[in-house]
Motif scaffolding. Sequence first.
Motif, PDB file in Angstrom:
ATOM      1  N   LEU A  60       0.992   5.954  -6.475  1.00  0.00           N
ATOM      2  CA  LEU A  60       2.425   5.766  -6.612  1.00  0.00           C
ATOM      3  C   LEU A  60       2.811   4.311  -6.373  1.00  0.00           C
ATOM      4  CD1 LEU A  60       4.286   8.072  -7.190  1.00  0.00           C
ATOM      5  CD2 LEU A  60       4.919   8.110  -4.790  1.00  0.00           C
ATOM      6  N   THR A  61       2.075   3.663  -5.493  1.00  0.00           N
ATOM      7  CA  THR A  61       2.390   2.296  -5.111  1.00  0.00           C
ATOM      8  C   THR A  61       1.443   1.293  -5.741  1.00  0.00           C
ATOM      9  OG1 THR A  61       3.014   3.202  -2.977  1.00  0.00           O
ATOM     10  CG2 THR A  61       2.778   0.809  -3.112  1.00  0.00           C
TER      11      THR A  61
ATOM     12  N   ASP B  88       6.985  11.771   0.795  1.00  0.00           N
ATOM     13  CA  ASP B  88       6.158  12.965   0.610  1.00  0.00           C
ATOM     14  C   ASP B  88       4.726  12.505   0.357  1.00  0.00           C
ATOM     15  OD1 ASP B  88       5.185  15.459   0.140  1.00  0.00           O
ATOM     16  OD2 ASP B  88       6.169  15.735  -1.806  1.00  0.00           O
ATOM     17  N   CYS B  89       4.019  12.199   1.419  1.00  0.00           N
ATOM     18  CA  CYS B  89       2.724  11.529   1.275  1.00  0.00           C
ATOM     19  C   CYS B  89       1.662  12.416   0.651  1.00  0.00           C
ATOM     20  CB  CYS B  89       2.236  11.010   2.626  1.00  0.00           C
ATOM     21  SG  CYS B  89       0.908   9.819   2.395  1.00  0.00           S
ATOM     22  N   LEU B  90       0.988  11.865  -0.347  1.00  0.00           N
ATOM     23  CA  LEU B  90      -0.016  12.606  -1.111  1.00  0.00           C
ATOM     24  C   LEU B  90      -1.416  12.021  -0.939  1.00  0.00           C
ATOM     25  CD1 LEU B  90       1.770  12.799  -4.584  1.00  0.00           C
ATOM     26  CD2 LEU B  90       1.355  14.713  -3.046  1.00  0.00           C
ATOM     27  N   LEU B  91      -1.573  11.206   0.080  1.00  0.00           N
ATOM     28  CA  LEU B  91      -2.831  10.447   0.161  1.00  0.00           C
ATOM     29  C   LEU B  91      -4.070  11.333   0.263  1.00  0.00           C
ATOM     30  CD1 LEU B  91      -1.900   7.291   2.259  1.00  0.00           C
ATOM     31  CD2 LEU B  91      -2.548   7.431  -0.139  1.00  0.00           C
TER      32      LEU B  91
ATOM     33  N   CYS C  74      -3.160   5.103  -2.786  1.00  0.00           N
ATOM     34  CA  CYS C  74      -1.848   5.552  -3.271  1.00  0.00           C
ATOM     35  C   CYS C  74      -1.560   5.095  -4.712  1.00  0.00           C
ATOM     36  CB  CYS C  74      -0.741   5.048  -2.349  1.00  0.00           C
ATOM     37  SG  CYS C  74       0.889   5.505  -2.980  1.00  0.00           S
TER      38      CYS C  74
ATOM     39  N   TYR D 249       0.810  -1.222   0.000  1.00  0.00           N
ATOM     40  CA  TYR D 249       0.000   0.000   0.000  1.00  0.00           C
ATOM     41  C   TYR D 249       0.841   1.269   0.000  1.00  0.00           C
ATOM     42  CZ  TYR D 249      -4.708  -1.958   0.605  1.00  0.00           C
ATOM     43  OH  TYR D 249      -5.911  -2.579   0.420  1.00  0.00           O
ATOM     44  N   CYS D 250       2.114   1.171   0.356  1.00  0.00           N
ATOM     45  CA  CYS D 250       2.914   2.391   0.473  1.00  0.00           C
ATOM     46  C   CYS D 250       4.333   2.071   0.061  1.00  0.00           C
ATOM     47  CB  CYS D 250       2.882   2.881   1.917  1.00  0.00           C
ATOM     48  SG  CYS D 250       4.044   4.226   2.271  1.00  0.00           S
ATOM     49  N   SER D 251       4.942   2.932  -0.764  1.00  0.00           N
ATOM     50  CA  SER D 251       6.332   2.681  -1.131  1.00  0.00           C
ATOM     51  C   SER D 251       7.261   3.675  -0.458  1.00  0.00           C
ATOM     52  CB  SER D 251       6.503   2.647  -2.649  1.00  0.00           C
ATOM     53  OG  SER D 251       5.716   3.626  -3.270  1.00  0.00           O
ATOM     54  N   LEU D 252       6.820   4.258   0.656  1.00  0.00           N
ATOM     55  CA  LEU D 252       7.676   5.095   1.496  1.00  0.00           C
ATOM     56  C   LEU D 252       8.342   6.176   0.652  1.00  0.00           C
ATOM     57  CD1 LEU D 252       9.366   2.073   3.352  1.00  0.00           C
ATOM     58  CD2 LEU D 252       7.172   3.116   3.876  1.00  0.00           C
ATOM     59  N   CYS D 253       7.523   7.002   0.019  1.00  0.00           N
ATOM     60  CA  CYS D 253       8.059   7.941  -0.964  1.00  0.00           C
ATOM     61  C   CYS D 253       8.605   9.228  -0.368  1.00  0.00           C
ATOM     62  CB  CYS D 253       6.994   8.274  -2.004  1.00  0.00           C
ATOM     63  SG  CYS D 253       5.765   9.431  -1.385  1.00  0.00           S
TER      64      CYS D 253
HETATM   65  S1  SF4 Z   1       2.036   8.874  -1.266  1.00  0.00           S
HETATM   66 FE1  SF4 Z   1       1.950   6.637  -1.294  1.00  0.00          FE
HETATM   67  S2  SF4 Z   1       4.097   5.992  -1.243  1.00  0.00           S
HETATM   68 FE2  SF4 Z   1       4.066   8.120  -0.622  1.00  0.00          FE
HETATM   69  S3  SF4 Z   1       4.001   7.994   1.609  1.00  0.00           S
HETATM   70 FE3  SF4 Z   1       1.879   8.209   0.890  1.00  0.00          FE
HETATM   71  S4  SF4 Z   1       1.138   6.092   0.716  1.00  0.00           S
HETATM   72 FE4  SF4 Z   1       3.367   6.000   0.855  1.00  0.00          FE
END
Ligand code: SF4
Lengths: 287, 218
Positions: free
Chosen positions: B146-147, B134-137, B144, B128-132
Amino acid sequence: MSRFSERLKSKKFIITCEIFPPKGTDLTNLLKKAKALKGIVDGVNVTDSQRAIMRISPLAVCHILKEKGLEPIFQLICRDRNRIALQSDLLGASALGIENILILSGDHPTIGDHPEAKPVYDLDPVQLLKTARVLEKGVDLAGRRLKGTPKFCLGAVANPSFEPLELQVLMMEKKVRAGAEFFQTQPIFALRTFKDFQKKVSKLEAKVIISIFLLKSLKLAQLMDEIGLKIPKEYLKRLEKAEDPLKEGMNIAVDLIKEIKNECDGVHLMALGKEEYIPEILKRANL
Amino acid sequence: MIISEQKPKEEILEMLKGKKRVFIVGCAACATKCQTGGEDEVKEMKKVLQKEGKKITGTIVLDTPCDERIMKKDLSFLPALKNSDSLLIMACGVGLQTIGKLIDRPLVPALNPLFAGTTERIGRYYEYCSLCGDCLLDKFEGLCPLTRCAKGLLNGPCGGARDGKCEVNPAPARRSGVNDEIDCVWALIYEKTKEPLKAYYEPRDYKKILMPGRRVVR
Ligand code: SF4
Ligand code: SF4
């Protein structure tokens, strides 16, 4: 301005087709096909390792086609290069006099012949369209000044069979805002699909070129149907009954072009290695 | 949490070739939750290795092998290591390397860490998250792109989805060994809101997650 770009700006009907670069350096076959297309089409797309199958660089092939007097459309995908390489290739294309660029995300590596490859997608197609427009202003994405400014004619892709269609249309509008001047679509087979799509995109400020696919065998048609391209039953039947399925496939393509040509900006012919039949198809469709 | 899977037994045995006295370390956090390196799996691994003729010098399931402070508090197993010629680590790569800072012995990874994911139930994990960095959720109704888009497309979908499923199926499904198709996250986003299809999102800033990541606050 490129010849293709001039054609887009005119009210004239646009005809494009595509050529797949080979795996390897031998371009004999490709050049033979290209020769048959010279003067017949307004632009020839050169695909970028399509279906994620590694092939010779489309930029090199575009350059060679241009030297032979054809009008290449360089397909640039987001899959294999980061923003540094993408900008670098855009500048390279411009320096070679290749202005027509079709921007797309690119099939994912897992479906191709190097499924182990690292997918890049540093920029998405919308961001890449914008990037090309930034370069035209004489700066790069980092805001640094360029020595010599490129000029592009930019296109993007759309899928008329996509459901929900509204989502595709929103995407197309976004791509136009990002700089797309033309679209080339996924192939259409059903008139209904075409009509529904055309209704939604007629107000778009970009030329929409509809792809027509040469169904060269029943097997291919069934495959296309399976991957969601909605091939009418009637076509499947016609191909099944035909003594020469390739010929019947051409008949179908001609019929389709005749049906749609007065309601769209142009057609893009996908002949999948049978490019030598394109002139005949166009002639029979009175184009 | 960090989703992991166990390496195939053959690969583990290959890495332990020539090693006779093995100490097994598990993880009470993520690897326990994934059932890849908890008490039960450590016990099972012990049996397997014994059958292969290895001497198991001891086992321990550390609270969080990835946290040096907690590790330091519980070094009671150190004496047992004196007569071990290797440690089999049933934790993620962070756990293994943290252990490596404190213990000078050959360390062998027993797991393949996969991604930061959610657990639907045991055996069903989704990234669910690729630890980017800069969260845009907030912009995508909590989904997400991005992931969860195979191409990480921020400005909307490619043309490849069918019936709401991603064009790269079934490859990832095959990779996870589960025969279910992944959704096109853009179909999910579109169901909730059309806004992200109208806005423009700039290219990401990958400088924020340059490898190797580090955060030094004090
Ligand atoms: S935008 Fe997506 S990849 Fe980036 S922190 Fe948030 S959930 Fe994780
Ligand atoms: S089908 Fe959807 S999730 Fe898959 S790559 Fe395309 S946009 Fe991304």
